[in-house]
Design an enzyme around this catalytic site. Structure first.
Site, PDB file in Angstrom:
ATOM      1  N   SER A   1      45.646  22.069  72.856  1.00 34.39           N
ATOM      2  CA  SER A   1      46.436  22.156  74.079  1.00 34.39           C
ATOM      3  C   SER A   1      46.645  23.605  74.488  1.00 34.39           C
ATOM      4  O   SER A   1      46.702  24.499  73.652  1.00 34.39           O
ATOM      5  CB  SER A   1      47.808  21.501  73.821  1.00 34.39           C
ATOM      6  OG  SER A   1      48.716  21.821  74.854  1.00 34.39           O
TER       7      SER A   1
ATOM      8  N   TYR B   1      55.630  20.727  69.018  1.00 39.48           N
ATOM      9  CA  TYR B   1      54.369  20.120  69.484  1.00 39.48           C
ATOM     10  C   TYR B   1      53.289  21.193  69.577  1.00 39.48           C
ATOM     11  O   TYR B   1      52.224  21.084  68.960  1.00 39.48           O
ATOM     12  CB  TYR B   1      54.546  19.428  70.839  1.00 39.48           C
ATOM     13  CG  TYR B   1      53.220  19.177  71.514  1.00 39.48           C
ATOM     14  CD1 TYR B   1      52.789  19.977  72.571  1.00 39.48           C
ATOM     15  CD2 TYR B   1      52.368  18.178  71.057  1.00 39.48           C
ATOM     16  CE1 TYR B   1      51.551  19.782  73.159  1.00 39.48           C
ATOM     17  CE2 TYR B   1      51.133  17.973  71.629  1.00 39.48           C
ATOM     18  CZ  TYR B   1      50.731  18.783  72.686  1.00 39.48           C
ATOM     19  OH  TYR B   1      49.497  18.601  73.261  1.00 39.48           O
TER      20      TYR B   1
ATOM     21  N   LYS C   1      49.819  22.056  67.093  1.00 37.38           N
ATOM     22  CA  LYS C   1      48.435  22.221  67.552  1.00 37.38           C
ATOM     23  C   LYS C   1      47.876  23.570  67.072  1.00 37.38           C
ATOM     24  O   LYS C   1      46.728  23.673  66.652  1.00 37.38           O
ATOM     25  CB  LYS C   1      48.359  22.138  69.084  1.00 37.38           C
ATOM     26  CG  LYS C   1      48.633  20.752  69.647  1.00 37.38           C
ATOM     27  CD  LYS C   1      47.595  19.751  69.163  1.00 37.38           C
ATOM     28  CE  LYS C   1      47.814  18.359  69.726  1.00 37.38           C
ATOM     29  NZ  LYS C   1      46.826  17.386  69.213  1.00 37.38           N
TER      30      LYS C   1
HETATM   31  C1  WQD Z   1      54.630  20.646  84.745  1.00 37.38           C
HETATM   32  C2  WQD Z   1      55.506  21.401  85.739  1.00 37.38           C
HETATM   33  C3  WQD Z   1      57.768  21.693  84.999  1.00 37.38           C
HETATM   34  C4  WQD Z   1      58.748  17.403  85.089  1.00 37.38           C
HETATM   35  C5  WQD Z   1      53.261  19.838  78.903  1.00 37.38           C
HETATM   36  C6  WQD Z   1      52.728  20.221  77.548  1.00 37.38           C
HETATM   37  C7  WQD Z   1      51.224  20.235  77.579  1.00 37.38           C
HETATM   38  C8  WQD Z   1      50.720  18.898  78.045  1.00 37.38           C
HETATM   39  C9  WQD Z   1      51.306  18.594  79.421  1.00 37.38           C
HETATM   40  C10 WQD Z   1      50.275  17.451  76.184  1.00 37.38           C
HETATM   41  C11 WQD Z   1      56.427  22.429  85.089  1.00 37.38           C
HETATM   42  C12 WQD Z   1      57.716  20.799  86.242  1.00 37.38           C
HETATM   43  C13 WQD Z   1      58.073  18.605  85.181  1.00 37.38           C
HETATM   44  C14 WQD Z   1      59.838  17.148  85.956  1.00 37.38           C
HETATM   45  C15 WQD Z   1      59.521  19.294  86.965  1.00 37.38           C
HETATM   46  N1  WQD Z   1      51.096  17.874  77.141  1.00 37.38           N
HETATM   47  N2  WQD Z   1      58.452  19.533  86.111  1.00 37.38           N
HETATM   48  N3  WQD Z   1      60.188  18.118  86.871  1.00 37.38           N
HETATM   49  O1  WQD Z   1      55.303  21.353  80.579  1.00 37.38           O
HETATM   50  O2  WQD Z   1      53.246  22.191  81.878  1.00 37.38           O
HETATM   51  O3  WQD Z   1      52.920  20.829  79.840  1.00 37.38           O
HETATM   52  O4  WQD Z   1      52.716  18.595  79.289  1.00 37.38           O
HETATM   53  O5  WQD Z   1      49.145  17.736  75.966  1.00 37.38           O
HETATM   54  O6  WQD Z   1      50.751  20.488  76.279  1.00 37.38           O
HETATM   55  O7  WQD Z   1      53.187  21.531  77.250  1.00 37.38           O
HETATM   56  O8  WQD Z   1      53.813  19.748  81.873  1.00 37.38           O
HETATM   57  O9  WQD Z   1      54.246  17.953  83.470  1.00 37.38           O
HETATM   58  O10 WQD Z   1      56.095  18.584  81.854  1.00 37.38           O
HETATM   59  O11 WQD Z   1      55.497  20.133  83.730  1.00 37.38           O
HETATM   60  O12 WQD Z   1      59.867  20.161  87.796  1.00 37.38           O
HETATM   61  O13 WQD Z   1      60.520  16.064  85.925  1.00 37.38           O
HETATM   62  O14 WQD Z   1      56.354  20.466  86.403  1.00 37.38           O
HETATM   63  O15 WQD Z   1      58.873  22.590  85.069  1.00 37.38           O
HETATM   64  O16 WQD Z   1      56.555  23.539  85.958  1.00 37.38           O
HETATM   65  P1  WQD Z   1      53.903  21.120  81.062  1.00 37.38           P
HETATM   66  P2  WQD Z   1      54.950  19.006  82.713  1.00 37.38           P
END
Ligand code: WQD
Length: 333
Positions: A124, A149, A153
């Site tokens: 990741s 997490y 990895k």
């Molecule tokens: C994306 C953007 C949030 C939810 C994580 C893991 C990564 C992979 C994907 C496994 C950010 C914003 C999110 C919400 C929001 N997982 N957001 N409101 O954190 O980039 O990555 O998930 O493989 O390894 O680290 O993904 O989708 O949680 O967030 O504003 O309800 O959306 O702040 O900017 P992230 P995400």
């Protein structure tokens, strides 16, 4: 060729199984249904017209692994089986390190005993922590991970590097995913997190269908064009195709250790994603701006050129494809 896929019923595992089967590979699958459903096996068969040779069990149970290797001539393993909720990992570190790290050691031991030394590992972009430079290349500094997490990895990547140093007859490909979203165009398989989604796209989909009331956007005071977080979203079907390219690479090379980013090289903000979803699907998404989420970084997107040059992998699907297919899956389920 016969490919052993751990976590075969999961989000990325199931999409990869479809691509493997439709590309003529035989697939042996293992899943414990801790974050997936058994009916996904039927959906994979419905889409591809072929079946997986399926075993139910846990990768921590070496007896099921020895059974699989004794009953099947495995050419390559693709290891997806892991817990992957960043927030949950902070409150459950023992479960995450046990499931995400110890299980890989059990797998590698079984592989070595059965003289199967070809592995594609699901890693990741979180291993980069808060990157110094953007776009992120495979040579960018890793470490500084902010949750168990991501650290799990990183640990497995270090284990694989040490393993290869000890025995260079291993043939290993580490794939660092950016932000996988979307679903197969059939709407039969997709992202189905347990409980309230932590990730952006499944949350937007639940707001769109009324199962959740309002999207909370975590901060609009980042140093980005519109102040909201920027990420490299990649269609899960493109990601699955990247695994076929990795299997082909290992089959060509016969041994080595390779690391690739799987992303598009484009960064989209949270508001870009909301606007794209609304435009492609004709649906208004209720949202409110709230405070930043602990552990979030401002910007994260890849330089995908190494995968293009060495794997011949290029993500083809557009942002519109991603948000349309995500919504299509929600509508089917
Ligand atoms: C994306 C953007 C949030 C939810 C994580 C893991 C990564 C992979 C994907 C496994 C950010 C914003 C999110 C919400 C929001 N997982 N957001 N409101 O954190 O980039 O990555 O998930 O493989 O390894 O680290 O993904 O989708 O949680 O967030 O504003 O309800 O959306 O702040 O900017 P992230 P995400």
């Amino acid at each position: 060729m016969k490919i052993f896929v751990t976590g075969c019923c999961g989000y990325i595992g199931s999409h990869t199984c479809v691509e493997l089967l439709t590309n003529g590979y035989n697939v042996v699958g293992l899943d414990n249904f801790s974050n997936s459903k058994k009916e996904v096996l039927d959906k994979i068969r419905e889409i591809s017209g072929k079946s997986i040779k399926f075993y139910e069990g846990d990768m921590l149970d070496s007896s099921i692994l020895y059974k699989i290797f004794s009953e099947n001539e495995i050419d390559c393993v693709i290891d997806f089986a892991a817990y992957k909720a960043v927030g949950e990992s902070v409150s459950k570190p023992i479960e995450y390190y046990t499931n995400n790290v110890s299980s890989v050691l059990t797998l590698l031991t079984a592989m070595k005993k059965n003289n199967c030394k070809r592995l594609v590992f699901s890693s990741s972009a979180t291993v980069y922590g808060d990157p110094d430079t953007i776009p992120i290349t495979e040579d960018s500094k890793t470490g500084g991970t902010t949750n168990p997490y991501g650290t799990s990895k990183l640990f497995v990547e270090e284990i694989l590097k040490d393993l290869y140093k000890s025995d260079n007859t291993w043939d290993i490909c580490i794939l660092r995913y950016f932000n996988p979203i979307g679903a197969h165009s059939s709407g039969l398989i997709g992202e189905e997190p347990n409980g309230i989604p932590a990730n952006l796209m499944p949350y937007i989909s639940k707001v769109a269908c009324g199962k959740l009331e309002c999207l909370s956007i975590f901060g609009n005071d980042y140093d980005t064009p519109d102040g909201t977080g920027v990420r490299d979203y990649i269609h899960v079907v493109d990601l699955a195709k990247g695994h076929i390219k990795a299997v082909e690479k290992l089959d060509r090379e016969k041994n080595g250790l390779y690391i690739y980013n799987l992303g598009t090289g484009k960064g989209y903000s949270v508001l870009d994603m909301v606007n794209a979803f609304e435009k492609a699907n004709g649906i208004k998404i209720n949202y409110k701006i709230v405070g930043r989420r602990e552990g979030d970084i401002a910007v994260c997107y890849s330089d995908p050129n190494k995968a293009k040059e060495e794997l011949g992998f290029i993500a083809e699907k557009t942002l519109e494809d991603m948000v349309r297919d995500a919504w299509n899956y929600e509508n089917h389920n």
